[in-house]
Design a protein around this motif. Structure first.
Motif, short mmCIF file in Angstrom:
data_model
loop_
_atom_site.label_atom_id
_atom_site.label_comp_id
_atom_site.label_asym_id
_atom_site.label_seq_id
_atom_site.Cartn_x
_atom_site.Cartn_y
_atom_site.Cartn_z
N GLY A 75 0.87 -1.26 -0.11
CA GLY A 75 0.06 -0.10 0.00
C GLY A 75 0.72 1.35 0.15
N TYR A 79 0.07 0.31 -7.76
CA TYR A 79 0.71 -0.68 -8.72
C TYR A 79 -0.56 -1.06 -9.76
N LEU A 85 -8.58 -5.49 -14.12
CA LEU A 85 -9.24 -5.70 -12.80
C LEU A 85 -10.35 -4.97 -12.18
N LEU A 87 -13.80 -4.25 -11.02
CA LEU A 87 -14.88 -5.15 -10.28
C LEU A 87 -16.04 -4.92 -10.92
N PRO A 88 -16.55 -5.99 -11.45
CA PRO A 88 -17.82 -6.03 -12.25
C PRO A 88 -19.09 -5.27 -11.49
N TRP A 89 -19.11 -5.74 -10.31
CA TRP A 89 -20.22 -5.45 -9.40
C TRP A 89 -20.00 -3.87 -9.14
N ARG A 90 -19.13 -3.28 -9.23
CA ARG A 90 -19.08 -1.66 -8.89
C ARG A 90 -19.00 -0.74 -10.05
N LEU A 98 -11.70 2.78 -5.17
CA LEU A 98 -11.36 1.48 -4.31
C LEU A 98 -10.08 1.78 -3.52
N GLY A 99 -9.06 2.17 -4.33
CA GLY A 99 -8.00 2.57 -3.52
C GLY A 99 -8.02 3.37 -2.43
N GLU A 101 -10.74 4.00 -0.57
CA GLU A 101 -11.75 3.47 0.15
C GLU A 101 -10.96 2.45 1.08
N ILE A 102 -9.93 1.70 0.47
CA ILE A 102 -9.29 0.58 1.44
C ILE A 102 -8.41 1.36 2.38
N GLN A 103 -7.95 2.54 1.69
CA GLN A 103 -6.89 3.54 2.57
C GLN A 103 -7.73 4.23 3.75
N ARG A 146 -7.60 4.76 -10.63
CA ARG A 146 -7.70 4.09 -9.43
C ARG A 146 -6.44 3.97 -8.65
N ILE A 150 -4.86 7.04 -5.42
CA ILE A 150 -4.23 6.85 -3.76
C ILE A 150 -3.19 7.80 -3.34
#
Lengths: 257, 287
Positions: A75, A79, A85, A87-90, A98-99, A101-103, A146, A150
């Motif tokens: 993190g 990268y 990659l 995400l098909p459901w987002r 996403l990045g 969000e994770i952070q 994405r 970050i």
């Protein structure tokens, strides 16, 4: 130096003995530079990236970011892998954040921050669409945003345009240079396309196989901004010829082994 | 026909093999089948049903079939009216329905949870594998008498049988989904600095959802089977209990009535779950 690798090597223990994927590699990347790694498949480009991203512990050596030891830390650098990659459901917007969000960014803030970028970089109006409805180039743009959004100054791009057709690819390269100028990030780019490496980079590190290593470092003296027609200038073709020779030098060795 | 072939042969002079020349060839065309229109199709289906029922009725009245064992459509029809107006129809239907739905939800969710949990440790997944295979190979219905003894003759035992039937399928299918989770996607999450819990919640679970959704249609049928078999063994109410009871007292018309109602219930639940599946698939995959 922004990013520094000191004698990073990776040896895999296999049932039939050990395999040196990467012999000690040292690399210094100044802040805000665009550098490329080129080489044939199996030269350890992706292994090197995994080490920098903290996904693969090196057998020896250290990775330093702004002087701080980040070996094995995840993190810390952006990268982007070969596949987008997404995400098909987002939705596109939710993929891009996403990045963040994770952070740990709050959803509202990260979305508010991402929206203007989507508009600016050709994804305006697609925020609420799902990735399946996007073209390859657009998916790649979303994946790159994405990675860029970050909070890390260094981004690693592993053949991000490898799967695109030639025309889309050329457009994406120019688009990437624009992004790079806007964001001022330090970029490490992996490709096996010599033209792409010369067109994009300040410095090219040519790699060879068995074991994976850097055999030569070449500075690209071409001024920026670079028009698409630059690939026909004599400076460009001379560099290209040099790179081809270096890469071909490596081939006979491989065949003999 | 021969005129056409000779005119072609005049230009290209090829000596013909004798055997082939002797056999006249019939021109062939692609087989063509024109589809019936929908009203015609429905009419034909209804006609088939009507003639089957009529044949049964006639066979029973002419003693070709013994109505004592086979019953007959007219008797079944009047029994159907009795069952709904004076009998225990609604109590039986709601009992079986409740057992099925509870067992379905419990078994599917427990199985999915167990399958997903195997993502956390490949070592535990390997350790548990023989037990899962073992539990899968046992005919769960053979355990039904034991489950009745433990959980009693009420709702709980039927729910437990239905859950046991559906849980194993869910576990195995979900675990297949877990093993198919894209490793590159996991690497992306980790490269962004994600914790294992974040990878699990934001990536593994959504990746496995299509697998879990695909079990639903199979499981609703299994859950109904479990509930009915449980009722066969010991129950106070339910369509399975009615079938069993009517069979023992030779009320064959009532057996048929309960079977018809049970089939209708089964179809209704299957259609509902299929619709749910469609909605979920659209909501999850967006492709």
């Amino acid at each position: 130096m922004k990013l520094r690798l000191d004698d990073v090597s990776v040896t895999f223990q296999l049932p039939g003995g050990s395999h040196q994927a990467l012999s000690p590699v040292s690399l210094a990347v100044p802040e805000g530079r665009f550098i490329s790694l080129i080489g044939p498949s199996g030269c350890g480009k992706s292994t090197l990236f995994n080490v920098i991203a903290g996904l693969q512990p090196p057998t020896t050596g250290q990775v330093r970011l702004d002087g701080e030891d980040i070996t094995g830390a995840i993190g810390r650098v952006g990268y982007m892998l070969q596949k987008d990659l997404l995400l098909p459901w987002r939705t596109v917007l939710d993929n891009v954040v996403l990045g963040m969000e994770i952070q740990g960014w709050p959803a509202k803030e990260s979305r508010a921050r991402a929206r203007p970028y989507l508009h600016r970089y050709g994804l305006g109006g697609f925020e609420d669409r799902f990735p399946a409805t996007l073209s390859g180039g657009m998916r790649q743009r979303a994946a790159l945003l994405r990675t860029l959004l970050i909070d890390s100054d260094v981004i690693l791009l592993d053949e991000p345009f490898g799967a695109l057709d030639a025309q889309t690819r050329a457009r994406m390269q120019e688009w990437l240079l624009q992004l790079w100028a806007d964001f001022g990030k330090t970029v490490v780019f992996v490709t096996h396309d010599i033209d792409e490496a010369i067109f994009l980079s300040d410095t090219i590190h040519v790699m060879a196989t068995r074991p994976g290593r850097i055999i030569e470092t070449i500075d690209v003296p071409l001024s920026r901004p670079r028009p698409a027609s630059i690939s026909t200038t004599s400076g460009f073709t001379a560099l290209k010829q040099h790179c081809i020779e270096l890469l071909h030098q490596d081939q006979p060795l491989e065949d003999a082994a | 026909m021969s005129g056409q072939s000779t005119s072609a042969d005049d230009f290209i002079e090829v000596p013909k093999p004798k055997a082939q020349a002797a056999r006249p060839r019939r021109p062939r065309r692609l087989p063509k089948e024109v589809l019936w229109s929908l009203p015609k199709l429905i009419l034909i289906q209804a006609g088939l049903f009507a003639s089957l029922v009529a044949a049964w009725e006639i066979a029973a009245r002419t003693r070709l079939l013994d109505p004592f064992f086979w019953s007959q459509p007219s008797a079944i029809a009047s029994m159907l009216v009795v069952f709904f107006s004076e009998g225990t129809a609604w109590l039986d239907i709601t009992t079986t329905f409740r057992e099925t739905i509870l067992g379905f939800v419990l078994g599917t969710s427990l199985g999915a949870a167990l399958g997903l949990s195997l993502w956390w440790s490949r070592n535990w997944a390997r350790a548990l594998q023989p037990y899962i295979i073992c539990f899968e190979s046992i005919p769960k219905l053979a355990l039904a008498p034991l489950i009745i003894l433990i959980f009693g003759i009420g709702l709980a035992s039927k729910v437990a049988i239905a859950a046991a039937l559906t849980m194993v399928v869910s576990t195995i299918t979900t675990y297949s989904g877990v093993r198919a989770v894209d490793r590159d996607g996991e690497r992306l999450f980790y490269s962004l600095g994600a914790s294992r819990w974040q990878v699990f919640r934001k990536f593994v679970i959504p990746s496995c959802l299509p697998w879990i959704i695909s079990i639903l249609r199979v499981n609703i049928g299994l859950a109904l089977t479990g509930a009915v078999v449980g009722e066969f063994i010991a129950a106070e109410h339910g369509l399975g209990r009615t079938i069993f009871y009517a069979g023992q007292t030779y009320e064959i018309a009532l057996v048929w009535v309960a079977v018809i109602v049970l089939a209708s219930l089964s179809i209704a639940m299957y259609v509902a779950v299929s619709a749910l599946e469609k909605v979920l698939v659209r909501g999850v995959t967006h492709s």
